[in-house]
Design an enzyme around this catalytic site. Structure first.
Site, PDB file in Angstrom:
ATOM      1  N   ASN A 226       5.408  17.451   8.036  1.00 25.55           N
ATOM      2  CA  ASN A 226       5.569  16.423   6.861  1.00 25.55           C
ATOM      3  C   ASN A 226       4.570  15.865   6.246  1.00 25.55           C
ATOM      4  O   ASN A 226       3.427  15.453   6.692  1.00 25.55           O
ATOM      5  CB  ASN A 226       6.643  15.173   7.351  1.00 25.55           C
TER       6      ASN A 226
ATOM      7  N   GLU B 209       6.243  19.942   2.636  1.00 31.12           N
ATOM      8  CA  GLU B 209       5.969  19.772   1.218  1.00 31.12           C
ATOM      9  C   GLU B 209       5.038  20.412   1.137  1.00 31.12           C
ATOM     10  O   GLU B 209       4.745  21.018  -0.205  1.00 31.12           O
ATOM     11  CB  GLU B 209       5.362  18.084   1.218  1.00 31.12           C
TER      12      GLU B 209
ATOM     13  N   TRP C 260       5.346   3.087   5.914  1.00 26.62           N
ATOM     14  CA  TRP C 260       6.494   4.241   6.247  1.00 26.62           C
ATOM     15  C   TRP C 260       7.896   3.498   6.070  1.00 26.62           C
ATOM     16  O   TRP C 260       8.220   2.883   7.032  1.00 26.62           O
ATOM     17  CB  TRP C 260       6.322   4.745   7.584  1.00 26.62           C
TER      18      TRP C 260
ATOM     19  N   ASP D 176       4.347  -4.047  -6.260  1.00 22.42           N
ATOM     20  CA  ASP D 176       4.924  -2.677  -6.375  1.00 22.42           C
ATOM     21  C   ASP D 176       5.511  -1.942  -7.280  1.00 22.42           C
ATOM     22  O   ASP D 176       5.317  -2.817  -8.396  1.00 22.42           O
ATOM     23  CB  ASP D 176       5.854  -2.597  -4.908  1.00 22.42           C
TER      24      ASP D 176
ATOM     25  N   TYR E 112       2.265   7.245   1.090  1.00 23.29           N
ATOM     26  CA  TYR E 112       2.798   6.202   1.484  1.00 23.29           C
ATOM     27  C   TYR E 112       1.351   5.182   1.542  1.00 23.29           C
ATOM     28  O   TYR E 112       0.519   5.550   2.015  1.00 23.29           O
ATOM     29  CB  TYR E 112       3.093   5.879   2.933  1.00 23.29           C
ATOM     30  N   ARG E 113       1.555   4.070   0.841  1.00 24.26           N
ATOM     31  CA  ARG E 113       0.302   3.259   0.643  1.00 24.26           C
ATOM     32  C   ARG E 113      -0.234   2.762   2.059  1.00 24.26           C
ATOM     33  O   ARG E 113       0.665   2.695   2.921  1.00 24.26           O
ATOM     34  CB  ARG E 113       0.580   1.926  -0.367  1.00 24.26           C
TER      35      ARG E 113
HETATM   36  C1  LIG Z   1       2.323   6.301  -6.032  1.00 22.40           C
HETATM   37  C2  LIG Z   1       3.451   6.427  -4.836  1.00 22.40           C
HETATM   38  C3  LIG Z   1       3.402   5.267  -3.709  1.00 22.40           C
HETATM   39  C4  LIG Z   1       4.375   5.495  -2.972  1.00 22.40           C
HETATM   40  N1  LIG Z   1       4.256   4.638  -1.894  1.00 22.40           N
HETATM   41  C5  LIG Z   1       5.148   4.431  -0.675  1.00 22.40           C
HETATM   42  C6  LIG Z   1       5.200   3.708   0.144  1.00 22.40           C
HETATM   43  O1  LIG Z   1       4.066   2.953   0.414  1.00 22.40           O
HETATM   44  N2  LIG Z   1       5.810   3.825   1.206  1.00 22.40           N
HETATM   45  C7  LIG Z   1       6.876   4.749   1.164  1.00 22.40           C
HETATM   46  O2  LIG Z   1       7.957   5.009   2.022  1.00 22.40           O
HETATM   47  N3  LIG Z   1       7.188   5.646   0.311  1.00 22.40           N
HETATM   48  C8  LIG Z   1       6.381   5.363  -0.893  1.00 22.40           C
HETATM   49  N4  LIG Z   1       6.408   6.283  -1.824  1.00 22.40           N
HETATM   50  C9  LIG Z   1       7.343   7.311  -2.066  1.00 22.40           C
HETATM   51  C10 LIG Z   1       7.182   8.538  -1.312  1.00 22.40           C
HETATM   52  O3  LIG Z   1       6.116   9.011  -1.494  1.00 22.40           O
HETATM   53  C11 LIG Z   1       8.365   9.441  -1.082  1.00 22.40           C
HETATM   54  O4  LIG Z   1       9.584   8.920  -0.797  1.00 22.40           O
HETATM   55  C12 LIG Z   1       8.268  10.804  -0.499  1.00 22.40           C
HETATM   56  O5  LIG Z   1       9.270  11.629  -0.564  1.00 22.40           O
HETATM   57  C13 LIG Z   1       8.129  10.482   1.076  1.00 22.40           C
HETATM   58  O6  LIG Z   1       8.130  11.756   1.811  1.00 22.40           O
HETATM   59  P1  LIG Z   1       8.774  11.831   3.020  1.00 22.40           P
HETATM   60  O7  LIG Z   1      10.350  11.770   2.625  1.00 22.40           O
HETATM   61  O8  LIG Z   1       8.397  13.157   3.610  1.00 22.40           O
HETATM   62  O9  LIG Z   1       8.756  10.649   4.011  1.00 22.40           O
HETATM   63  C14 LIG Z   1       5.255   6.596  -3.022  1.00 22.40           C
HETATM   64  C15 LIG Z   1       5.198   7.297  -4.177  1.00 22.40           C
HETATM   65  C16 LIG Z   1       4.598   7.250  -4.976  1.00 22.40           C
HETATM   66  C17 LIG Z   1       4.632   8.367  -6.067  1.00 22.40           C
HETATM   67 MN   LIG Z   2       9.300  15.131   3.786  1.00 21.20          MN
END
Ligand SMILES: Cc1cc2nc3c(=O)[nH]c(=O)nc-3n(C[C@H](O)[C@H](O)[C@H](O)COP(=O)(O)O)c2cc1C
Ligand SMILES: [Mn+2]
Length: 502
Positions: free
Chosen positions: A170, A231, A188, A280, A174-175
């Site tokens: 995966n 991804e 997360w 945020d 995530y920040r």
């Molecule tokens: C700039 C940016 C920052 C993000 N920060 C977070 C974050 O801190 N935590 C989070 O859960 N998702 C964050 N997201 C959204 C996730 O990247 C997005 O939901 C992604 O699909 C997560 O991947 P996953 O579903 O494989 O976990 C962010 C997206 C962007 C574009």
């Molecule tokens: Mn995913």
């Protein structure tokens, strides 16, 4: 041509196209870069390469995705819908009829097979390898974005994990809040795949955070794919060539071979820290909450590594176009499940989870409500707070037009649905975090089978007179430019028009 294959060729492309400005003046990654970037983003300005961030020898790239043009350049397309078309082609594959069809089908299948990442023996991402005491996150120009932020945050990482049960990779964005030289928090959120991988471990999960990738792979980290889809495969498919990987130095994970920087390490299941506050993309600070702690065991880099960043905040910010890319790219997948959907729009001002406007080919009573429930049951769209449904002829991207139908076609007693369900982790409005009310507005025309009086006809000039006036316009000598079909855009505020023009 294919999309840029790493961050450096992407920077070179942006520069050739007049889409990047190098800032050689020394600037502070603490707040100053945010203010410069926010002004630049809101003015539709260029990507910025800060060559001298205070306290670091690494340049900082920001606003690489801040306009529609750059987002299209990232995918090497004219319009974001062209990316969607490529996916639709594969999603809509039918059993081949004749030989020509078979050959075409095989080509499509090959494009999927070619999307699988490839692992190589070495790559530039590991030109420099720092382990143990050499690890120092303080050497990177990590931004403190907003005055109330708890610390510096890494904002544009591609975080890689493996599902401990299946081994499926995966990648998510995530920040990461810097805690000290070699640890960060890992944000997360509860609905995310990264968190599910972490929750599935007994004790420890290995993690790698890749920074500074080709733009398509960076985008892919933010894409809301179903859990079992890697991804990096989407990235390979959209790039038209596989993502190249190398084995991690201190973790059993493959990492992008062309990354500028990779942070390798692990997270122990029971170790949590207070994460936040952080300004945020909702436009508000998220309060401190417990999140896992990421221990960095190695930092690997290219020589003279470039650090990528993004600032989120009150919309529109740079992430607007990452979100718009997802909106466009996922339309075919949404239509696969709900084929009566014609188009949808997630307004930037709605921070993507607050509102979804959707147009449908309405075919039966209650159809709009069926679609609301479908949206509330569909992947990450399930977190949508308000769904507005309009008829197929309404342009969902034209908010004036949508507002017109919401006003004109809605009897609130009959057409407003209040429901409840899961809400975005970051939504501060609901009484209980993660769960609360949903609003559905059915702004479609109602038929007699929906218990209404006869529905009136909408006013439209006929084609014949429109064509006549088009032909004779100059002759009238009124001296202004008009366009009979595209008047509504004029009413939309400037920054939004900027974001919406497509
Ligand atoms: C700039 C940016 C920052 C993000 N920060 C977070 C974050 O801190 N935590 C989070 O859960 N998702 C964050 N997201 C959204 C996730 O990247 C997005 O939901 C992604 O699909 C997560 O991947 P996953 O579903 O494989 O976990 C962010 C997206 C962007 C574009
Ligand atoms: Mn995913």
């Amino acid at each position: 041509m294919t999309p840029a294959s790493d961050l450096r060729s992407w920077i070179a492309l942006l520069e050739r196209e007049g889409e990047l400005v190098r800032v050689s003046t020394e600037v502070d990654p603490k707040l100053e870069i945010t203010e410069i970037t926010d002004r630049t983003v809101k003015a539709g300005g260029p990507a910025l390469l800060f060559e001298n961030p205070m306290g670091s020898s690494h340049p900082l790239l920001i606003n690489q995705f801040g306009t529609e043009r750059r987002m299209c350049m990232a995918f090497d397309v004219e319009r974001l819908d062209d990316v969607a078309a490529k996916l639709e082609d594969v999603l809509e594959m039918q059993p081949p009829q004749g030989l020509v069809d078979k050959v075409r089908g095989l080509k499509k299948l090959k494009s999927i097979a070619d999307s699988l990442p490839q692992t190589k023996r070495s790559g530039p991402a590991q030109e420099v390898v720092l382990t143990g005491d050499e690890v120092d996150l303080g050497a990177l120009p990590i931004q403190t974005c907003w005055p109330g932020d708890a610390a510096p945050f890494i904002t544009l990482p591609a975080v890689i994990t493996k599902d401990p049960r299946t081994g499926t990779r995966n990648v998510g964005m995530y920040r990461m809040q810097v805690l000290d030289r070699a640890t960060t928090a890992m944000h997360w959120q509860i609905h995310k795949d990264g968190r599910a991988d972490y929750l599935a471990t007994d004790g420890r999960i290995e993690v790698a955070a890749a920074l500074g990738l080709d733009p398509v792979t960076t985008y892919a980290a933010s894409a809301p794919l179903p859990k079992h889809i890697d991804e990096l495969m989407l990235a390979g498919f959209l790039r038209g060539e596989p993502v190249q990987l190398v084995k991690g130095k201190t973790v059993d994970l493959d990492v992008p071979a062309n990354a500028e920087i990779v942070l390798e390490g692990y997270i122990d299941k029971d170790e949590l820290t207070a994460e936040g506050p952080f300004g945020d993309h909702t436009g508000f600070y998220t309060a401190a909450e417990p999140f896992p702690v990421f221990h960095v065991t190695a930092v690997t880099m290219r020589e003279d590594a470039i650090y990528p960043s993004i600032v989120v905040g009150k919309p529109p910010a740079e992430d607007a176009w990452l979100g718009k890319a997802t909106e466009r790219i996922f339309l075919p997948a949404v239509k696969m499940t709900v084929p009566e959907i014609v188009d949808y729009d997630l307004p930037v001002a709605g921070a993507f989870h607050n509102c979804c406007i959707v147009s449908i080919r309405k075919a039966f009573p209650g159809h709009a409500k069926k679609v609301m429930h479908a949206i509330w049951g569909l992947g990450m769209l399930s977190l949508t707070k308000a769904v507005v449904v309009v008829d197929q002829h309404v342009n969902v991207h034209d908010y004036e037009e949508v507002f017109f139908y919401v006003g004109a076609n809605v009897d609130p007693g009959r057409d407003v649905l209040i429901s409840e369900g899961p809400l975005d982790h970051l939504d501060h409005a609901p009484t209980h975090q993660f769960f609360g009310g949903k609003l559905g507005i059915d702004a479609t025309a109602k038929g007699p089978d929906e218990g209404t009086r006869p529905w009136p006809e909408e006013i439209e000039m006929n084609e014949e007179i429109r064509a006549l006036v088009d032909r004779r316009w100059e002759e009238y000598g009124i001296g202004i430019e008009t366009d009979a079909t595209n008047g509504a855009m004029r009413h939309i505020s400037r920054p939004l028009r900027h974001l919406l023009r497509r």
